[in-house]
Scaffold this motif. Structure first.
Motif, short mmCIF file in Angstrom:
data_model
loop_
_atom_site.label_atom_id
_atom_site.label_comp_id
_atom_site.label_asym_id
_atom_site.label_seq_id
_atom_site.Cartn_x
_atom_site.Cartn_y
_atom_site.Cartn_z
N ASP A 132 7.43 8.36 7.13
CA ASP A 132 7.11 7.08 7.04
C ASP A 132 6.07 6.61 8.14
OD1 ASP A 132 8.93 7.19 4.82
OD2 ASP A 132 10.41 6.15 6.17
N ALA A 133 6.39 6.84 9.44
CA ALA A 133 5.76 6.18 10.46
C ALA A 133 4.29 7.04 10.30
CB ALA A 133 6.24 6.60 11.81
N GLU A 134 4.10 8.41 10.13
CA GLU A 134 2.97 9.11 9.78
C GLU A 134 1.89 8.43 8.91
OE1 GLU A 134 -0.29 11.94 10.07
OE2 GLU A 134 0.87 10.67 11.47
N MET A 161 -3.44 2.87 8.51
CA MET A 161 -4.08 1.92 9.31
C MET A 161 -5.53 2.61 9.74
SD MET A 161 -1.07 -0.01 11.27
CE MET A 161 -2.31 -1.08 12.21
N HIS A 162 -5.77 4.10 9.34
CA HIS A 162 -6.86 4.32 9.74
C HIS A 162 -6.96 4.64 11.28
CE1 HIS A 162 -8.19 4.09 5.65
NE2 HIS A 162 -7.83 2.79 5.55
N LEU A 163 -5.65 5.05 11.97
CA LEU A 163 -5.82 5.37 13.48
C LEU A 163 -5.70 6.66 13.85
CD1 LEU A 163 -2.96 2.61 14.22
CD2 LEU A 163 -5.36 2.44 14.62
N ASP A 164 -6.62 7.06 14.32
CA ASP A 164 -6.60 8.71 14.67
C ASP A 164 -5.71 8.97 15.95
OD1 ASP A 164 -7.80 11.35 14.98
OD2 ASP A 164 -8.82 10.72 16.71
N ARG A 165 -5.69 8.30 16.89
CA ARG A 165 -4.88 8.42 17.88
C ARG A 165 -3.98 7.28 18.31
NH1 ARG A 165 -4.64 13.81 19.70
NH2 ARG A 165 -4.22 13.14 21.89
N ILE A 166 -2.55 7.38 18.53
CA ILE A 166 -1.77 6.37 18.86
C ILE A 166 -0.78 6.80 20.18
CG2 ILE A 166 -1.55 5.56 16.45
CD1 ILE A 166 0.98 6.98 16.27
N ASN A 167 -0.09 5.89 20.54
CA ASN A 167 0.82 6.19 21.33
C ASN A 167 2.43 5.75 20.71
OD1 ASN A 167 -0.78 6.12 24.19
ND2 ASN A 167 -1.63 4.41 23.01
N VAL A 168 3.41 6.27 21.60
CA VAL A 168 4.64 6.22 20.77
C VAL A 168 5.59 5.62 21.87
CG1 VAL A 168 6.72 7.62 19.75
CG2 VAL A 168 4.39 8.09 19.27
N TYR A 169 6.42 4.72 21.42
CA TYR A 169 7.51 3.90 22.35
C TYR A 169 8.71 4.21 21.53
CZ TYR A 169 10.50 1.03 24.88
OH TYR A 169 11.61 0.22 25.62
N GLY A 170 9.90 4.82 21.95
CA GLY A 170 10.90 4.76 20.99
C GLY A 170 12.25 4.48 22.06
N PHE A 171 13.20 3.51 21.54
CA PHE A 171 13.90 2.93 22.48
C PHE A 171 15.50 3.52 21.79
CE2 PHE A 171 17.13 -0.71 23.44
CZ PHE A 171 17.40 -0.09 24.57
N SER A 172 16.58 3.97 22.67
CA SER A 172 17.83 4.00 22.11
C SER A 172 17.72 4.79 20.76
CB SER A 172 18.38 2.91 21.75
OG SER A 172 19.91 2.99 21.68
N TYR A 173 18.23 4.36 19.57
CA TYR A 173 18.29 5.06 18.47
C TYR A 173 16.95 5.58 18.13
CZ TYR A 173 20.55 7.67 14.70
OH TYR A 173 20.98 8.61 13.94
N GLY A 174 15.89 4.74 18.44
CA GLY A 174 14.57 4.68 18.05
C GLY A 174 13.96 6.17 18.54
N THR A 175 14.73 6.60 19.65
CA THR A 175 13.83 7.68 20.31
C THR A 175 14.30 9.00 19.30
OG1 THR A 175 16.25 8.42 21.53
CG2 THR A 175 14.46 6.86 22.70
N VAL A 229 0.94 -1.21 -0.07
CA VAL A 229 0.18 -0.03 -0.07
C VAL A 229 0.90 1.33 0.01
CG1 VAL A 229 -0.08 0.04 2.48
CG2 VAL A 229 -1.71 1.29 1.08
N SER A 230 0.59 2.22 -0.87
CA SER A 230 1.43 3.54 -0.75
C SER A 230 0.55 4.51 -0.14
CB SER A 230 1.43 4.04 -2.42
OG SER A 230 2.06 3.03 -2.99
N ALA A 231 1.25 5.35 0.53
CA ALA A 231 0.74 6.40 1.54
C ALA A 231 1.53 7.70 1.57
CB ALA A 231 0.36 5.81 2.79
N LEU A 232 0.73 8.65 1.72
CA LEU A 232 1.39 10.12 2.31
C LEU A 232 0.88 10.75 3.46
CD1 LEU A 232 1.48 11.73 -1.46
CD2 LEU A 232 3.55 11.13 -0.03
N PRO A 233 1.48 11.24 4.46
CA PRO A 233 1.06 11.79 5.40
C PRO A 233 0.06 13.14 4.97
CG PRO A 233 3.37 11.54 5.71
CD PRO A 233 2.92 11.33 4.33
N GLY A 234 -0.69 13.32 5.84
CA GLY A 234 -1.53 14.44 5.53
C GLY A 234 -1.06 15.89 5.57
#
Length: 509
Positions: free
Chosen positions: A216-218, A224-238, A31-36
């Motif tokens: 990309d994450a957006e 996935m049609h998710l209005d609200r999410i939570n975010v967890y980042g570890f180490s370089y992912g932060t 699936v292709s997608a662009l952030p809003g």
């Protein structure tokens, strides 16, 4: 930032990462997608959004409204049972979507009990080099009420993996040379190093930065049609999590950063704070040896033994190598960095052996010598150069860096983990525009900033810096332990994180 073992043959890397089983099935559809076009908080983020919105040409027209999930087919390491895979197609260059696309590997792991689901956590993995699903096992164990989603970051895993010439990788020193002749040799190697690195598609190697990964994450959230999410980042992912909060934080309920990267620091600050953090671990180790008879150096001058081990190694009196790297004073420091967070006892035993001219890791250098070394191998460390201006450009800069790190760490002298990047980035990609900007957040809830008291990879000073940048939009939690990550294994820390997420998601799923 993960403390990866450079100098290890590719075979060893694969065998270390490989577990018992591999999921097998065909790849699902793309699936292709662009952030809003949500308006971001910073001027740079605002420009990114406007340009992306104006460039909705071929890539945007191909976008679908949902992402198809299926079984995972990943031959290099297993995927946890229950994890589903999908493929997300996004522009290689978000500023110019018409220039081409790249397929990114997506992961989904549904909550243990859907009836008790509290929300969705978007995971940003460690590394650089770790796959998006790596933290799923830990997050499922500690936070089973959440759906988990993630991507393999650009240049990692099944998202256009970055590979480089093995010979060039092995010639990159942990600590840049301060001698002019040796530095010239490093420059020569690095001029050939980055051109030897490849991605698929080829242009992806110039767009591996945290801002691109955040966009990309957006795209994943929207697909996935998710209005609200939570975010967890570890180490370089932060770092990607931080950029996501600055661009798209209005879609975030709770956000947790653990083992925090601070983008707003210079090369000198990067290496000196890391060196100071490692020295604090040495001081803790020395105190343990003074108090505990289990330490092989109990009753001895621990610093003197460490220095003797370094001199013995520099004199060539230690046989073998440390993971194929010949023993030297730098390798002894590297040994301490790798071993101390795992076991003080084993570290003391090893330093005692090194001081006596014995190899504490006999036989490890033979791994992978049964066959030829591959010409190239997966190597994600240059991704750091996309986000930090770390390149040491001449021997004089290297000398000044060394003087600063030795002042910060009188015994160890430096952190090999951080100093190594100043060598890599001499030939790596250029930092993305705005990569050194402070962390901001558009979320209406504070970010939970987690750190360990003694972290060998991301010192708590980095977390403190990010907390200051966020101001009232940050709340801090520090776990008293030696090691990188693992905060959720501490009952008190785990309870604080769970309560924080419960409150953040109450009425906002």
């Amino acid at each position: 930032m993960s403390r990866r073992m450079r100098g290890v043959p590719a075979k060893t890397v694969v065998l270390t990462a490989l577990a018992a089983a591999v999921c097998a099935a065909g790849l699902p559809e793309v699936v292709s997608a662009l952030p809003g076009t949500d308006q971001p908080e910073t001027e740079q983020a605002k420009t990114d959004q406007v340009v992306a919105a104006q460039a909705m040409t071929t890539a945007a027209k191909k976008a679908r409204t949902s992402l198809d999930w299926g079984a995972c087919d990943r031959p290099d390491m297993p995927v946890q049972d229950g994890v589903q895979c999908g493929t997300l197609r996004v522009p290689v260059d978000w500023d110019q979507p018409q220039s081409g696309t790249v397929d990114l590997r997506a992961y989904r792991f549904k909550a243990a009990d859907p009836a008790k689901k509290k929300g969705t956590i978007l995971n940003f993995p460690s590394g650089p080099g770790e796959t998006g699903d790596l933290a799923f096992a830990s997050l499922r164990q500690h936070l089973p009420e959440y759906d988990l989603i993630a991507l393999d970051p650009r240049g990692v895993g099944q998202s256009g993996r970055l590979s480089c010439a093995t010979e060039r990788i092995l010639d990159i020193p942990y600590v840049p040379p301060t001698d002019g002749r040796k530095f010239a040799a490093l420059q020569k190697n690095q001029r050939a190093f980055w051109p030897s690195c490849t991605t698929n598609p080829a242009g992806l190697k110039n767009h591996l930065d945290a801002y691109s990964n955040a966009k990309d994450a957006e795209a994943l959230r929207k697909a996935m049609h998710l209005d609200r999410i939570n975010v967890y980042g570890f180490s370089y992912g932060t770092l990607t999590a931080e950029r996501y909060l600055g661009l798209y934080g209005e879609h975030v309920n709770g956000s947790v950063l653990e083992g925090v990267m601070n983008p707003a620091q210079s090369r000198r600050q990067f290496v000196t704070t890391a060196a100071r953090g490692m020295e604090s671990i040495f001081n803790r180790f020395r105190k343990w040896c003074a108090e505990d008879e289990a330490c092989a150096l109990h009753g001895k001058d621990v610093t003197a033994v460490f220095r003797k081990a370094q001199k013995t190694a520099d004199a060539g009196r230690v046989p073998g190598s440390l993971l194929t790297t010949p023993w030297s004073s730098v390798a002894v420091t590297r040994y301490f960095e790798l071993m101390a967070p795992r076991s003080f006892k084993d570290t003391a035993d090893g330093l005692a052996e090194l001081a006596q001219g014995k190899n504490p890791m006999p036989g490890n250098e033979e791994a992978g010598q049964g066959g030829r070394m591959p010409k190239s191998m997966p190597y994600a460390d240059p991704i750091v150069c996309s986000d930090y201006d770390l390149s040491v450009r001449n021997a004089e800069q290297a000398r000044r860096d060394m003087a600063a790190t030795r002042e910060a760490a009188p015994v160890l002298g430096y952190s090999t983990n951080s100093s190594n990047y100043t060598s890599i980035c001499l030939g790596g990609p250029q930092p993305a525009k705005g990569s050194g900007k402070p962390v901001t957040s558009r979320s209406d809830r504070p970010t939970l900033v987690m750190s360990n008291t003694f972290d060998p990879a991301t010192p708590h000073a980095w977390a403190d810096g990010v907390a200051r940048q966020l101001g009232q939009k940050a709340t801090t939690v520090r776990t008293d332990k030696v090691g990188h990550g693992g905060g959720l294994d501490n009952p008190g820390t785990k309870n604080r994180v769970a309560a924080y997420l419960d409150q953040a998601n109450r009425g906002g799923r």
